[in-house]
Scaffold this motif. Structure first.
Motif, PDB file in Angstrom:
ATOM      1  N   SER A  69       0.820  -1.219   0.000  1.00  0.00           N
ATOM      2  CA  SER A  69       0.000   0.000   0.000  1.00  0.00           C
ATOM      3  C   SER A  69       0.853   1.269   0.000  1.00  0.00           C
ATOM      4  N   GLY A  70       2.112   1.156   0.442  1.00  0.00           N
ATOM      5  CA  GLY A  70       2.991   2.330   0.465  1.00  0.00           C
ATOM      6  C   GLY A  70       3.237   2.888   1.852  1.00  0.00           C
ATOM      7  N   LYS A  71       3.180   2.042   2.871  1.00  0.00           N
ATOM      8  CA  LYS A  71       3.362   2.501   4.249  1.00  0.00           C
ATOM      9  C   LYS A  71       4.723   3.163   4.457  1.00  0.00           C
ATOM     10  N   THR A  72       5.775   2.556   3.912  1.00  0.00           N
ATOM     11  CA  THR A  72       7.123   3.088   4.116  1.00  0.00           C
ATOM     12  C   THR A  72       7.275   4.448   3.455  1.00  0.00           C
ATOM     13  N   THR A  73       6.758   4.585   2.243  1.00  0.00           N
ATOM     14  CA  THR A  73       6.818   5.873   1.542  1.00  0.00           C
ATOM     15  C   THR A  73       6.136   6.964   2.358  1.00  0.00           C
ATOM     16  N   VAL A  74       4.942   6.658   2.856  1.00  0.00           N
ATOM     17  CA  VAL A  74       4.182   7.629   3.647  1.00  0.00           C
ATOM     18  C   VAL A  74       4.913   7.951   4.951  1.00  0.00           C
ATOM     19  N   ALA A  75       5.414   6.926   5.628  1.00  0.00           N
ATOM     20  CA  ALA A  75       6.131   7.150   6.888  1.00  0.00           C
ATOM     21  C   ALA A  75       7.359   8.024   6.667  1.00  0.00           C
ATOM     22  N   ASN A  76       8.083   7.789   5.588  1.00  0.00           N
ATOM     23  CA  ASN A  76       9.274   8.600   5.292  1.00  0.00           C
ATOM     24  C   ASN A  76       8.915  10.061   5.055  1.00  0.00           C
ATOM     25  N   MET A  77       7.771  10.299   4.437  1.00  0.00           N
ATOM     26  CA  MET A  77       7.344  11.681   4.181  1.00  0.00           C
ATOM     27  C   MET A  77       6.994  12.401   5.483  1.00  0.00           C
ATOM     28  N   PHE A  78       6.400  11.672   6.439  1.00  0.00           N
ATOM     29  CA  PHE A  78       6.148  12.264   7.752  1.00  0.00           C
ATOM     30  C   PHE A  78       7.468  12.521   8.487  1.00  0.00           C
ATOM     31  N   ALA A  79       8.410  11.588   8.360  1.00  0.00           N
ATOM     32  CA  ALA A  79       9.713  11.756   9.008  1.00  0.00           C
ATOM     33  C   ALA A  79      10.427  12.994   8.481  1.00  0.00           C
ATOM     34  N   GLU A  80      10.322  13.242   7.185  1.00  0.00           N
ATOM     35  CA  GLU A  80      10.939  14.433   6.580  1.00  0.00           C
ATOM     36  C   GLU A  80      10.372  15.720   7.171  1.00  0.00           C
ATOM     37  N   CYS A 112      -5.113   1.714  -0.877  1.00  0.00           N
ATOM     38  CA  CYS A 112      -5.004   1.740  -2.338  1.00  0.00           C
ATOM     39  C   CYS A 112      -5.828   0.598  -2.919  1.00  0.00           C
ATOM     40  N   ASP A 113      -6.100   0.700  -4.193  1.00  0.00           N
ATOM     41  CA  ASP A 113      -6.845  -0.325  -4.899  1.00  0.00           C
ATOM     42  C   ASP A 113      -6.107  -1.668  -4.778  1.00  0.00           C
ATOM     43  N   GLU A 114      -6.838  -2.736  -4.545  1.00  0.00           N
ATOM     44  CA  GLU A 114      -6.202  -4.038  -4.313  1.00  0.00           C
ATOM     45  C   GLU A 114      -5.435  -4.540  -5.534  1.00  0.00           C
ATOM     46  N   GLN A 115      -5.877  -4.180  -6.723  1.00  0.00           N
ATOM     47  CA  GLN A 115      -5.144  -4.587  -7.922  1.00  0.00           C
ATOM     48  C   GLN A 115      -3.795  -3.888  -7.998  1.00  0.00           C
ATOM     49  N   ILE A 116      -3.747  -2.648  -7.531  1.00  0.00           N
ATOM     50  CA  ILE A 116      -2.482  -1.913  -7.485  1.00  0.00           C
ATOM     51  C   ILE A 116      -1.550  -2.554  -6.460  1.00  0.00           C
ATOM     52  N   GLU A 129     -12.627   0.815   8.245  1.00  0.00           N
ATOM     53  CA  GLU A 129     -13.563   0.975   9.360  1.00  0.00           C
ATOM     54  C   GLU A 129     -12.839   1.345  10.651  1.00  0.00           C
ATOM     55  N   ALA A 130     -11.585   0.895  10.789  1.00  0.00           N
ATOM     56  CA  ALA A 130     -10.812   1.171  12.005  1.00  0.00           C
ATOM     57  C   ALA A 130     -10.101   2.514  11.955  1.00  0.00           C
ATOM     58  N   ALA A 131     -10.052   3.136  10.772  1.00  0.00           N
ATOM     59  CA  ALA A 131      -9.226   4.325  10.569  1.00  0.00           C
ATOM     60  C   ALA A 131      -9.847   5.591  11.142  1.00  0.00           C
ATOM     61  N   ASP A 132      -8.995   6.418  11.749  1.00  0.00           N
ATOM     62  CA  ASP A 132      -9.367   7.797  12.044  1.00  0.00           C
ATOM     63  C   ASP A 132      -9.041   8.684  10.847  1.00  0.00           C
ATOM     64  N   ASP A 133      -7.956   8.333  10.163  1.00  0.00           N
ATOM     65  CA  ASP A 133      -7.495   9.093   9.006  1.00  0.00           C
ATOM     66  C   ASP A 133      -7.106   8.129   7.897  1.00  0.00           C
ATOM     67  N   VAL A 134      -7.265   8.557   6.646  1.00  0.00           N
ATOM     68  CA  VAL A 134      -6.948   7.708   5.490  1.00  0.00           C
ATOM     69  C   VAL A 134      -6.126   8.516   4.492  1.00  0.00           C
ATOM     70  N   ILE A 135      -5.047   7.908   4.015  1.00  0.00           N
ATOM     71  CA  ILE A 135      -4.280   8.456   2.897  1.00  0.00           C
ATOM     72  C   ILE A 135      -4.466   7.512   1.715  1.00  0.00           C
ATOM     73  N   THR A 136      -4.878   8.063   0.583  1.00  0.00           N
ATOM     74  CA  THR A 136      -5.066   7.260  -0.624  1.00  0.00           C
ATOM     75  C   THR A 136      -3.786   7.287  -1.446  1.00  0.00           C
ATOM     76  N   ASN A 137      -3.282   6.097  -1.776  1.00  0.00           N
ATOM     77  CA  ASN A 137      -2.012   6.004  -2.484  1.00  0.00           C
ATOM     78  C   ASN A 137      -2.169   5.164  -3.752  1.00  0.00           C
ATOM     79  N   ASP A 138      -2.974   5.686  -4.666  1.00  0.00           N
ATOM     80  CA  ASP A 138      -3.162   5.014  -5.956  1.00  0.00           C
ATOM     81  C   ASP A 138      -2.310   5.624  -7.065  1.00  0.00           C
ATOM     82  N   SER A 139      -1.809   6.848  -6.842  1.00  0.00           N
ATOM     83  CA  SER A 139      -1.263   7.613  -7.970  1.00  0.00           C
ATOM     84  C   SER A 139       0.180   8.068  -7.815  1.00  0.00           C
ATOM     85  N   GLY A 140       0.870   7.648  -6.771  1.00  0.00           N
ATOM     86  CA  GLY A 140       2.268   8.018  -6.635  1.00  0.00           C
ATOM     87  C   GLY A 140       2.522   9.197  -5.712  1.00  0.00           C
TER      88      GLY A 140
END
Length: 217
Positions: free
Chosen positions: A29-40, A149-153, A184-195
């Motif tokens: 889904s891109g967890k590491t990419t997102v985490a790195n952006m928060f770290a920056e 992200c979309d499951e096919q992605i 359903e468990a999320a307080d916040d959602v980041i969509t990562n379909d497009s880079g």
């Protein structure tokens, strides 16, 4: 839960008197990419998957108990756990999965608690691939952030990244919480379909929110 695990949970609870976010998402889904952006942007990121890799690397703390439980056939030439071989084994044997988890989970919990105590940053982000499945992170963090992200992605990313077949990736996905369960468990959602470009405004918005919430504690 034994006393050692309870002590580590207490340690985590003390550190998460600071504002903390549990970041999760399905494989690919891109967890590491997102985490790195928060770290920056100044967040302190503690990645439980990275901790697991350290524990099972050559000379890692988990290697001796893994050899004792599973034998040296599951250790590669470098002295690290053979992740591909172990993955195949635990997918075909549920009891092996439980035995591996009984070794790794207490060690990961202890290392996570220690890392949280030492962490410096505007707020804490715990990256936990199986956050929804573990059941007890809801009490440890102030908010849950799901990278969606979309499951096919997902499927395509993991096949390309890990050189796995479609059936192997689907088997991994089947062991994880469903997309709907995570949302359903999320307080916040980041969509990562497009880079990364599409991630930027979402990260900025949530970073501003988390800073504000951190200041309010």
């Amino acid at each position: 839960m034994n006393q050692h695990d309870a002590d580590n949970d207490d340690k985590l609870a003390r550190t998460t008197d600071r504002f903390s976010v549990g970041l999760t998402g399905g494989i690919g889904s891109g967890k590491t990419t997102v985490a790195n952006m928060f770290a920056e942007r100044g967040a302190a990121v503690i990645d439980t998957d990275a901790i697991a890799h350290q524990l099972t690397a050559a000379n890692g703390v988990a290697i001796a108990p893994i050899v004792s439980e599973f034998g040296s056939a599951f250790i590669d030439a470098s002295g690290a756990m053979d992740r591909a071989k172990m993955r195949a084994h635990i997918f075909s044997d549920a009891s092996a999965k439980r035995r591996l988890e009984s070794i790794l989970h207490p060690l990961i919990r202890a290392e996570t608690a220690s890392a949280a105590e030492l962490a410096e940053g505007l707020y804490l982000i715990f990256v936990v691939p199986l956050l929804i499945e573990s059941g007890n992170w809801r009490e440890r963090v102030k908010r849950i952030l799901v990278v969606d992200c979309d499951e096919q992605i997902q499927l395509q990313r993991v096949m390309q990244r890990n050189a796995l077949s479609q059936s192997q990736v689907r088997a991994i996905m089947a062991t994880q919480a469903t997309r709907q369960q995570r949302l359903e468990a999320a307080d916040d959602v980041i969509t990562n379909d497009s880079g990364p470009a599409a991630l930027m405004p979402q990260i900025e918005q949530l970073h501003a929110l988390y800073q504000a919430l951190s200041r309010s504690i």
